[in-house]
Design an enzyme around this catalytic site. Structure first.
Site, PDB file in Angstrom:
ATOM      1  N   MET A  54      -2.586  -7.735  -4.038  1.00 30.37           N
ATOM      2  CA  MET A  54      -3.008  -8.226  -2.731  1.00 30.37           C
ATOM      3  C   MET A  54      -3.194  -9.748  -2.736  1.00 30.37           C
ATOM      4  SD  MET A  54      -5.704  -5.248  -1.578  1.00 30.37           S
ATOM      5  CE  MET A  54      -5.919  -5.953   0.062  1.00 30.37           C
ATOM      6  N   HIS A  55      -3.315 -10.299  -1.540  1.00 26.77           N
ATOM      7  CA  HIS A  55      -3.781 -11.663  -1.262  1.00 26.77           C
ATOM      8  C   HIS A  55      -2.784 -12.773  -1.576  1.00 26.77           C
ATOM      9  CE1 HIS A  55      -7.503  -9.482  -1.000  1.00 26.77           C
ATOM     10  NE2 HIS A  55      -7.642  -9.363  -2.301  1.00 26.77           N
ATOM     11  N   ASP A  80      -2.522  -2.526  -3.448  1.00 26.96           N
ATOM     12  CA  ASP A  80      -2.548  -1.701  -4.651  1.00 26.96           C
ATOM     13  C   ASP A  80      -3.730  -0.736  -4.708  1.00 26.96           C
ATOM     14  OD1 ASP A  80      -4.338  -3.825  -4.973  1.00 26.96           O
ATOM     15  OD2 ASP A  80      -3.483  -4.515  -6.864  1.00 26.96           O
TER      16      ASP A  80
END
EC number: 2.7.1.17
Length: 477
Positions: free
Chosen positions: A79-80, A235
């Site tokens: 992520m991110h 995830d």
């Protein structure tokens, strides 16, 4: 058949299952992370594509399966991370990853604006996507001016697979640009960070179709026409789908590179002051609360590297029986920390080292330090209204019985070890593909796994672990 692709930090994993959710095979290919400056972490998105193709070749070779039967693909990913694209979908710079701390000042400034916590439901952490783009605007203005689209890592794979700019709710919730309660991009938050709505991808739910596989890739891999690519998930939400953690009160613990404590919720109940992430789940009408440790198994990997051994050997070094905490205390903040500290500048420490300290004692201290960091996360989740009664355990570190015993005792909660080696994000992604292609319900698809072992807190050591946790917390302040 259904294919799950999980783009992790250290590698890409692919998993193939049939319509009855029997796993037919899996494969993975490694990835490297570059650290051009202290606290920075980057990857070249082109490497993600190369690794995905390598993993698919290995999957076809190892399983012997005919990929022509694949009907849908699900995606999961770290992520991110920010993938900045120009108007021709060219990558403008290496992706800035989730564990990159360069945007701490930018995150602090955004978080000081009340609309971010009010609309996104979360603190603006330095690893989130929005402050990375503000950092680009301030430090790479020539590149920022060329940004036409910003994609999350797995959604860059989707662009390659389908030609579509699409994101889904669980991953989008970690950008600081999503109106998390209403599951839509927030024009107000975008404007506050110098972005426009047209720079955002289209949003879908994780179990909905997002496009179809490009014909040239279908031909290359021997797949048929019209293979659906599902929205997928970040995830941790994908791991939850794979684990059947889709009902309120269910939770899991992930002991991977980072550490995650995850609890599913049916309501949007933000509590940003606790430093708990409250994100959309990958399924419609669901959210989840999540505490994050930036260095979990990565802490033991680090110790293995500097002492010239392996993490597996270190995990076995204390022996099979859980010991009381020794003289050494370890603070696992090698990459800063998210929950509960929200401080990218925190750094790890060993305390209590002596001339007689051994590698095994240091390994024990590292495992205990991560366990106490999870205990801090559990306290924060309870402050945010989530109180799981037991936790499934996933991730590479979960192969260590000693580590799970330490975590169970530090949290004073049972840890459940599921049967099978294939549960996790790639399996959850394949399940999302199955739902997108068939329209099957969450209840039909997302069953909880059978449990191979239950690890209960060691009652004889509960007080000793609680006392050391108190010391750990005082040292962490």
């Amino acid at each position: 058949m259904y294919l799950g692709i999980d783009l992790g930090t250290s590698g890409v994993k692919v998993l193939l299952m049939d319509g009855a959710q029997r796993v037919l095979g899996s494969a993975q290919a490694g990835l490297a992370v570059s650290h051009p400056h202290p606290g920075w972490a980057e990857q070249d998105p082109a490497d993600w594509i190369t690794a995905t193709e390598a993993a698919l070749r290995d999957l076809a070779r190892q399983s012997g399966a005919d990929l022509a039967a694949v009907r849908a693909i699900g995606l999961s990913g770290q992520m991110h991370g920010s993938v900045a694209l120009d108007g021709s979908d060219r990558v403008l710079r290496k992706a800035i990853l989730w564990n990159d701390g360069r945007a701490q000042d930018q995150a602090r400034r955004l978080d000081a604006r009340p609309e971010f916590r009010a609309i996104s439901g979360n603190i603006v952490f330095p690893g989130f996507t929005a402050p990375k783009l503000v950092w680009m605007a301030e430090h790479e203005p020539h590149l920022f001016a060329a940004v036409a689209k910003v994609l999350l890592p797995k959604d860059y794979l989707r662009l390659w697979l389908t030609g579509e700019h699409v994101a889904e709710m669980s991953d989008a919730a970690g950008t600081s640009w999503l109106d998390t309660g209403n599951r839509r991009w927030s024009p107000e938050l975008l404007a506050a960070s110098g972005m426009r709505p047209d720079q955002m991808p289209r949003l879908v739910e994780g179990n909905a179709p997002s496009g179809t596989l490009r014909p040239e890739l279908a031909r290359r891999w021997g797949m048929g026409a019209g293979v659906i690519v599902a929205g997928g998930a970040g995830d941790n939400a994908a791991t939850a789908v794979g684990a059947g953690t889709v009902q309120p009160g269910q939770g899991f613990l992930s002991l991977g590179t980072s550490g995650v404590l995850f609890a599913a919720t049916a309501q949007y109940q933000p509590r940003p002051d606790s430093a708990v992430h409250v994100f959309c789940h990958a399924l419609p009408g669901m959210w989840h609360a999540m505490g994050v440790i930036l260095a979990a198994a990565a802490a033991l990997d680090w110790l293995a590297g500097v002492t010239g051994t392996t993490a597996a050997a270190l995990a076995e070094a204390p022996g099979p029986t859980l010991r009381p905490p020794g003289e050494i205390t370890f603070l696992p903040y090698l990459s800063g920390e998210r929950t509960p500290h929200n401080d990218a500048a925190l750094r790890g420490q060993f305390l209590g080292l002596s001339i007689g300290s051994t590698r095994a004692e240091m390994a024990q201290a590292v495992m205990e330090g991560v366990a106490f960091a999870f205990a801090d996360n559990l306290q924060a989740l309870r402050m945010a209204g989530s109180d799981p009664k037991a936790l499934l355990a996933f991730g590479g570190g979960a192969s260590s019985d000693y580590w799970l015993k330490a975590i169970a005792t530090a949290l004073d909660l049972p840890i459940l070890v599921p049967e099978g080696q294939h549960l996790g994000a790639a399996f959850g992604a394949a399940r999302l593909g199955l739902m997108a292609e068939t329209g099957a319900s969450v209840a039909e698809i997302c069953q909880s796994p059978a449990i191979a072992a239950e690890i209960h807190p060691d009652a004889a050591l509960r007080d000793a672990f609680a006392e050391r946790h108190s010391l750990f917390q005082s040292l962490s302040r």
